[in-house]
Design a protein around this motif. Structure first.
Motif, PDB file in Angstrom:
ATOM      1  N   LEU A   1       0.824  -1.209   0.000  1.00  0.00           N
ATOM      2  CA  LEU A   1       0.000   0.000   0.000  1.00  0.00           C
ATOM      3  C   LEU A   1       0.861   1.264   0.000  1.00  0.00           C
ATOM      4  O   LEU A   1       0.558   2.240  -0.696  1.00  0.00           O
ATOM      5  N   LYS A   2       1.931   1.263   0.768  1.00  0.00           N
ATOM      6  CA  LYS A   2       2.806   2.437   0.786  1.00  0.00           C
ATOM      7  C   LYS A   2       3.418   2.680  -0.588  1.00  0.00           C
ATOM      8  O   LYS A   2       3.509   3.832  -1.042  1.00  0.00           O
ATOM      9  N   ASP A   3       3.839   1.618  -1.260  1.00  0.00           N
ATOM     10  CA  ASP A   3       4.383   1.767  -2.604  1.00  0.00           C
ATOM     11  C   ASP A   3       3.324   2.318  -3.561  1.00  0.00           C
ATOM     12  O   ASP A   3       3.631   3.146  -4.434  1.00  0.00           O
ATOM     13  N   PHE A   4       2.108   1.867  -3.396  1.00  0.00           N
ATOM     14  CA  PHE A   4       1.012   2.361  -4.240  1.00  0.00           C
ATOM     15  C   PHE A   4       0.769   3.849  -4.007  1.00  0.00           C
ATOM     16  O   PHE A   4       0.664   4.639  -4.953  1.00  0.00           O
ATOM     17  N   LEU A   5       0.689   4.255  -2.743  1.00  0.00           N
ATOM     18  CA  LEU A   5       0.374   5.647  -2.421  1.00  0.00           C
ATOM     19  C   LEU A   5       1.470   6.604  -2.874  1.00  0.00           C
ATOM     20  O   LEU A   5       1.183   7.750  -3.247  1.00  0.00           O
ATOM     21  N   THR A   6       2.708   6.147  -2.844  1.00  0.00           N
ATOM     22  CA  THR A   6       3.822   7.027  -3.215  1.00  0.00           C
ATOM     23  C   THR A   6       4.240   6.901  -4.675  1.00  0.00           C
ATOM     24  O   THR A   6       4.879   7.811  -5.207  1.00  0.00           O
TER      25      THR A   6
ATOM     26  N   GLU B   1       2.863  13.024  -2.053  1.00  0.00           N
ATOM     27  CA  GLU B   1       3.836  13.749  -2.858  1.00  0.00           C
ATOM     28  C   GLU B   1       4.538  14.768  -1.972  1.00  0.00           C
ATOM     29  O   GLU B   1       4.191  14.936  -0.797  1.00  0.00           O
ATOM     30  N   TYR B   2       5.495  15.472  -2.564  1.00  0.00           N
ATOM     31  CA  TYR B   2       6.248  16.491  -1.835  1.00  0.00           C
ATOM     32  C   TYR B   2       6.287  17.773  -2.656  1.00  0.00           C
ATOM     33  O   TYR B   2       6.404  17.731  -3.885  1.00  0.00           O
ATOM     34  N   THR B   3       6.192  18.899  -1.965  1.00  0.00           N
ATOM     35  CA  THR B   3       6.347  20.172  -2.646  1.00  0.00           C
ATOM     36  C   THR B   3       7.812  20.374  -2.996  1.00  0.00           C
ATOM     37  O   THR B   3       8.693  19.644  -2.524  1.00  0.00           O
ATOM     38  N   ARG B   4       8.093  21.399  -3.776  1.00  0.00           N
ATOM     39  CA  ARG B   4       9.482  21.642  -4.179  1.00  0.00           C
ATOM     40  C   ARG B   4      10.347  22.067  -3.002  1.00  0.00           C
ATOM     41  O   ARG B   4      11.582  22.011  -3.085  1.00  0.00           O
ATOM     42  N   THR B   5       9.720  22.485  -1.891  1.00  0.00           N
ATOM     43  CA  THR B   5      10.488  22.821  -0.685  1.00  0.00           C
ATOM     44  C   THR B   5      10.580  21.644   0.275  1.00  0.00           C
ATOM     45  O   THR B   5      11.108  21.774   1.376  1.00  0.00           O
ATOM     46  N   GLY B   6      10.038  20.481  -0.134  1.00  0.00           N
ATOM     47  CA  GLY B   6      10.162  19.281   0.681  1.00  0.00           C
ATOM     48  C   GLY B   6       9.017  19.018   1.625  1.00  0.00           C
ATOM     49  O   GLY B   6       9.082  18.084   2.425  1.00  0.00           O
TER      50      GLY B   6
END
Length: 240
Positions: free
Chosen positions: A122-127, A154-159
């Motif tokens: 599930l973690k692999d799916f979500l990411t 996901e991550y923003t460009r500032t992390g």
């Protein structure tokens, strides 16, 4: 998740929101005008966009499951496209205007912590899997015809991390892996339903304002009898 009550003018209000991802503000008038006031007090010069407040009144309402507030709505006003909602609003403010006679308690979940606890598949799916975040609502007025493609985490460009939760998610159009994606979405929903039942309930007092880091925390409320009214505002800060 236990959410701390803090007076709106207390110096600790902003830090509590930052540390815990959620805070209940007290001491504001029971009015929708308190939403932008609280936003200014909490975020100061980092406040970038304030979206139109909306009033939600429900009568004998059913349960509203865990979710992050996000929507992708652009409307045409006098020939000019105007964004009314944003898919990555980073904070949400909910003011309880009138409490239901019975039920309607709120609940909050640290979504980062929860999704980190899931099994590896599930973690692999979500990411790692792109989905259409609002595809189930494709015919809703105001929503763009173009699919909103993204991942649950996901991550923003500032992390800064975003952990999304919406019941509008569907596999991408003609995704050859659609069957697997649908099955994993169902597994994810089941895990969310499971944890939702275990969360402590929060009974807000009228005029209290629940503020959430919309990238980190999901929220919902129990079913209720009678009438219940809330005022809601979403914002974006320069950390979004």
């Amino acid at each position: 998740m236990i959410v701390q009550r803090v007076p709106v003018l207390a110096p600790s209000a902003r830090q509590t929101l930052h540390d815990a991802g959620a805070v209940i503000l007290t001491g504001l008038p029971n009015s929708p005008d308190s939403l932008p006031v609280a936003s200014a007090l909490l975020f100061g010069t980092s406040l970038r966009e304030l979206y139109p407040h909306r009033t939600r009144r429900s009568v004998d309402g059913g349960i509203v499951g865990l979710h992050a507030d996000s929507f992708d709505v652009v409307v045409d006003i006098a020939g000019k496209p105007v964004r009314r909602r944003h898919p990555d609003e980073d904070h949400v403010l909910v003011l309880l205007a009138s409490q239901a006679p019975y039920g309607g308690q709120s609940f909050v979940l640290d979504a980062h912590e929860f999704t980190d606890s899931l099994d590896a598949e599930l973690k692999d799916f979500l990411t790692g899997t792109d989905v259409d975040l609002y595809g189930r609502w494709a015919q809703t007025r105001g929503l763009p015809a173009t699919p909103r493609v993204g991942r649950h985490i996901e991550y923003t460009r500032t992390g800064r991390r975003i952990t999304r939760r919406t019941d509008g998610v569907v596999p991408l159009h003609r995704d050859p892996d659609a069957e697997r994606v649908t099955a994993l979405l169902a597994r994810f929903d089941a895990e969310v339903d499971r944890v939702q039942r275990t969360l402590p309930r929060i009974r807000l007092d009228e005029g209290e304002l629940l503020v959430l880091d919309n990238y980190r925390c999901w929220h919902g409320r129990d079913a209720h009898t009678g009438s219940r009214t809330v005022h809601i505002q979403t914002v974006r800060t320069d950390n979004a």
